[in-house]
Design an enzyme around this catalytic site. Sequence first.
Site, PDB file in Angstrom:
ATOM      1  N   TRP A 102      51.858 -59.198  48.450  1.00 44.30           N
ATOM      2  CA  TRP A 102      51.995 -57.857  49.031  1.00 44.30           C
ATOM      3  C   TRP A 102      51.714 -57.880  50.525  1.00 44.30           C
ATOM      4  O   TRP A 102      52.369 -57.169  51.296  1.00 44.30           O
ATOM      5  CB  TRP A 102      51.092 -56.854  48.311  1.00 44.30           C
ATOM      6  CG  TRP A 102      51.499 -56.674  46.884  1.00 44.30           C
ATOM      7  CD1 TRP A 102      50.762 -56.951  45.774  1.00 44.30           C
ATOM      8  CD2 TRP A 102      52.770 -56.201  46.395  1.00 44.30           C
ATOM      9  NE1 TRP A 102      51.482 -56.676  44.640  1.00 44.30           N
ATOM     10  CE2 TRP A 102      52.714 -56.223  44.993  1.00 44.30           C
ATOM     11  CE3 TRP A 102      53.949 -55.768  47.022  1.00 44.30           C
ATOM     12  CZ2 TRP A 102      53.790 -55.818  44.186  1.00 44.30           C
ATOM     13  CZ3 TRP A 102      55.015 -55.365  46.231  1.00 44.30           C
ATOM     14  CH2 TRP A 102      54.928 -55.393  44.832  1.00 44.30           C
ATOM     15  N   ASP A 169      45.724 -51.908  52.785  1.00 46.12           N
ATOM     16  CA  ASP A 169      46.426 -51.635  51.527  1.00 46.12           C
ATOM     17  C   ASP A 169      45.407 -51.777  50.397  1.00 46.12           C
ATOM     18  O   ASP A 169      44.984 -52.877  50.067  1.00 46.12           O
ATOM     19  CB  ASP A 169      47.580 -52.637  51.369  1.00 46.12           C
ATOM     20  CG  ASP A 169      48.314 -52.498  50.029  1.00 46.12           C
ATOM     21  OD1 ASP A 169      47.941 -51.628  49.221  1.00 46.12           O
ATOM     22  OD2 ASP A 169      49.276 -53.273  49.819  1.00 46.12           O
ATOM     23  N   LYS A 193      48.298 -47.986  40.195  1.00 51.98           N
ATOM     24  CA  LYS A 193      47.368 -49.032  39.791  1.00 51.98           C
ATOM     25  C   LYS A 193      46.058 -48.423  39.280  1.00 51.98           C
ATOM     26  O   LYS A 193      45.582 -48.781  38.227  1.00 51.98           O
ATOM     27  CB  LYS A 193      47.069 -49.984  40.957  1.00 51.98           C
ATOM     28  CG  LYS A 193      48.319 -50.582  41.619  1.00 51.98           C
ATOM     29  CD  LYS A 193      48.928 -51.712  40.796  1.00 51.98           C
ATOM     30  CE  LYS A 193      50.344 -52.099  41.214  1.00 51.98           C
ATOM     31  NZ  LYS A 193      50.575 -52.383  42.610  1.00 51.98           N
TER      32      LYS A 193
END
Length: 356
Positions: A102, A169, A193
């Site tokens: 990511w 993030d 998530k």
Amino acid sequence: MKKHNYSAGPSILPQEVFEKASKAVLDFNNSGLSILEISHRSKDFVAVMDEARALALDLLGLTGKGYQALFLQGGASTAFLMAPYNLMKENGKAAYLDSGTWATAAIKEAKLFGETVVVGSSKDDNYTYVPKGYEIPADADYFHCTSNNTIFGTQMKEFPTTNIPVVCDMSSDIFSRVLDFSKFDIIYAGAQKNMGPAGATLVVVKEEILGKNGRTIPSMLDYSKHIKAESMYNTPSVFPVYVSLLTLQWIKEKGGIAAVEKLNNAKAELLYNEIDRNPLFKGAAAVEDRSNMNVTFLLTNADHTETFDKLWKEAGISGLPGHRSVGGYRASIYNAMPIESVQVLVDVMKALETKI
Ligand SMILES: *Cc1c(COP(=O)(O)O)cnc(C)c1O
């Protein structure tokens, strides 16, 4: 029967949240209308948005500190490009920590906007650890990091001190542990998530860092425009925002992030202890960087795969296979995962010893 859901995302939410959300689909606030059919400008939904924004800041300890919380769309993947759009100057530069897939995706977007310095990377060892001992150039427009590497099962335990804005993030560990969140200038997290269904992205932004890079920003990508519109610049993702609010209320009722963190630590300890004790398993990530949210592990002998897979499936476990880039297994033990479910997995790992 309800399964023990170890999926990395979209993922488990508290059972109470599923129940309240399903009621609201049929009749929201005794209005005789479904939450799916009401105007986002209705009084009832504006109240949801306002409470969700306020509660997010409250849980993070950021109320009254110059931050705004937004519920946007486009996932964390759109936040990847909103960071450079809103913070990187023309001919400016940004600093990134490359701690996994990511992070790499975020770097790729930043490169479209200007010089992107990768200050540290753990790519050399397939991201099994979090890079440390890096230096952040003082003349960068911002520093970007990923607090929890969902795929590899590593988590940043410390964050650098720097004078430039810090963008993080936190998609896979937001609201899971206490941090000094005022050290960050932008925090973003895809809801799916640890907060809600897919379709909303929480962005927490310190207002004073915006509007300084001199770029003309398309409206939907401009954090200032979303703040001005109170997170209603266009039709927000009404249902994901509502379900996120229910989860935030659940965290608050549990006693806030500190109380949830205690449970998360107990769950992680239970599982890592078994990985370390049981000779049939080994952890995939460096011990000091192990994530308390995504626990990655492998069988020491791949010949046992079929037997182990049969055992955990029979025990009602779902979503355990690891990401294809790591292999093995990944147990995502987000806030909503009960410790009883972790015990079921640990029991299955123990049972494997008697089956081979
Ligand atoms: C899942 C994930 C993403 C991608 O999120 P989308 O909402 O699908 O764009 C980004 N970063 C991290 C850390 C993730 O876990």
